[in-house]
Design an enzyme around this catalytic site. Structure first.
Site, PDB file in Angstrom:
ATOM      1  CB  CYS A 296      -0.947  -0.005   1.208  1.00  0.00           C
ATOM      2  SG  CYS A 296      -2.279  -1.212   1.077  1.00  0.00           S
ATOM      3  CB  ILE A 297       2.392   3.207   2.766  1.00  0.00           C
ATOM      4  CG1 ILE A 297       1.098   3.245   3.588  1.00  0.00           C
ATOM      5  CG2 ILE A 297       3.138   4.526   2.910  1.00  0.00           C
ATOM      6  CD1 ILE A 297       1.323   3.322   5.076  1.00  0.00           C
TER       7      ILE A 297
END
Length: 453
Positions: A296-297
């Site tokens: 994700c990040i």
């Protein structure tokens, strides 16, 4: 109707015109939604797909889970999949019944009224979006699509991807989206290992290709989610996910910089963050660390940067934040070098032990874990490296080296212990007095003599 029959009806017949040969596509039969064997098929039973499938089943839906990995399917059947305890209980209830089935047979996609795509969207070694898994999954779903189905993409991707990989290929098959078949996007919002938010309590953002598509997607996800938030387009829903994780990336990068500033100024950074967090508005706490992992990040903002790069648009704040995140493991190694140098030691020949290698606490997940790069860099500099993490018997480092875990960490006799991942209940009382400890989690207040990044 079988998939073979459906495909046969889609074979174009060529008829000659005065200008060219043009395909004449037979109408796609539309199956009444009440005649499907399953309410929903979930493609990809990973950290997102399996909990999603279990949430839908718990709501009363008939669920088919599809994954091409027989190894993954076996781990699910054997109850070995890494799940929250609440999801593990749901799996135990679901597996014996006929209304929850898992399979690698993609021909069964036509048996479901709705198909949810939950596959990874990673980056390649050049930080460029790797869409190969998503393209393959979407192509498979489009090829198997039957009239009357809802196709819902949840994988994080660029704005416009659902239109490119689902809507247009369906139209090429002669299906009218919004009439014959339905398409929508709803970004996943599952946080692996976090039991603080039940799946049902996390609102689902949904964008549909048409109003009919949106309504069907709202009805499907509304079966288990207590709140849904419709938006005006699939692109708006796709962009929502990019904003969510870019927001986190930028603020984590900021927290890391503040941590370094506080160390230089001899101010306890966690005391500062906790104090700032008492403000009831305008501030959200982010904690510094050794880097950021998962898909994700460290990945999602690059989908936005990549998409805009084609239009020669730059986003300097985001670019700088992602550069800081990518460079964080090297900063950790540099900090280790500095600490050892202050003790008249060099990294080469020093014995360095990492505690925890998962990308976040309490998950058996190594995706993009900073530990892999940190260990590779230390090894390249000549350090004797080891790690202790009960979740992993062995790991593959960034440079391709396989490393076995240390079962009893006290036997390694480390010159420096790096606390990388703070799993719940992690006992560090075995660390001998006088051993240098670098706490990259900023959480181990039980180690009074620890060093910080």
């Amino acid at each position: 109707m079988s998939l073979e029959t459906a495909r046969a009806t889609q074979t174009p017949r060529l008829r000659r015109t005065s200008a060219e040969l043009q395909p004449e596509i037979d109408p796609i039969p539309v199956i009444p939604r009440t005649q499907f064997e399953f309410d929903v098929a979930v493609v990809g039973l990973g950290y997102v797909g399996l909990p999603t499938a279990l949430s839908l089943h718990a709501s009363g839906a008939r669920v088919l889970g599809l994954d091409l990995s027989e190894r993954r399917l076996a781990s699910i059947r054997n109850g070995e999949a890494d799940l929250l305890e609440s999801d593990r209980e749901r799996l135990e209830i679901a597996l014996p019944g006929d209304d929850f089935q898992i399979s690698s047979d993609t021909y069964r996609l036509s048996d479901a009224a709705a198909v949810i795509i939950c596959v990874p969207t990673p980056l390649d070694e050049h930080l460029t979006p790797d869409l190969s898994i998503l393209r393959a999954a979407c192509s498979m779903v489009v090829d198997a699509a039957i009239g009357g189905q809802l196709l819902l993409l949840t994988s994080t991707t660029y704005a416009g991807c659902t239109r490119d990989l689902l809507l247009r290929p369906l139209q090429m098959r002669g299906l009218s989206v919004g009439r014959d078949i339905f398409v929508a996007f709803s970004p996943e919002r599952i946080d692996p290992g976090n039991a603080g938010f039940a799946h049902e309590d996390v609102p689902r953002v949904i964008g549909g290709a048409t109003e009919a598509c949106l309504n069907l997607a709202v009805a499907l996800l509304g079966r288990y989610a207590h709140s849904v938030h419709p938006v005006g387009s699939m692109e708006a829903a796709e962009m929502t996910k990019l904003l969510e994780n870019t927001f986190r990336a930028v603020n984590i990068a900021l927290a890391n910089e503040f941590a370094e500033a506080c160390r230089v100024l001899d101010i306890p950074v966690m005391e500062v963050i906790n104090a700032a967090a008492t403000k009831p508005y305008g501030f959200m706490p982010f904690v510094p660390g050794p880097g950021v992992g998962g898909h994700c990040i460290p990945c999602d903002p690059h989908y936005l940067l990549w998409q805009l790069r084609k239009s020669h648009i730059t986003l300097p704040v985001i670019e700088q934040a992602m550069a800081e995140i990518a460079g964080r493991p090297r900063r950790v190694v540099e900090r280790i070098r500095q600490i050892l140098s202050d003790q008249s030691k060099s990294i080469g020949g020093s014995r360095i032990l990492l505690i925890g290698v998962a990308y976040k606490p309490d998950v058996a997940d190594l995706r993009e874990s900073p530990a892999l790069e940190i260990l590779s860099l230390l090894d390249a500099l000549g350090a004797e490296i080891a790690y202790h993490d009960p979740n992993f018997e062995s790991i593959m480092l960034s440079d391709g080296i396989e490393l076995d875990g240390t079962v009893i960490p006290s036997t390694f006799d480390a010159d420096l212990v790096l606390v990388h991942t703070n799993h719940s209940g992690s006992d560090l009382s075995w660390i001998p007095a006088g051993t240098t400890v670098l706490d990259a989690t900023y959480r181990r207040v039980d180690l009074p003599d620890r060093e910080l990044l």
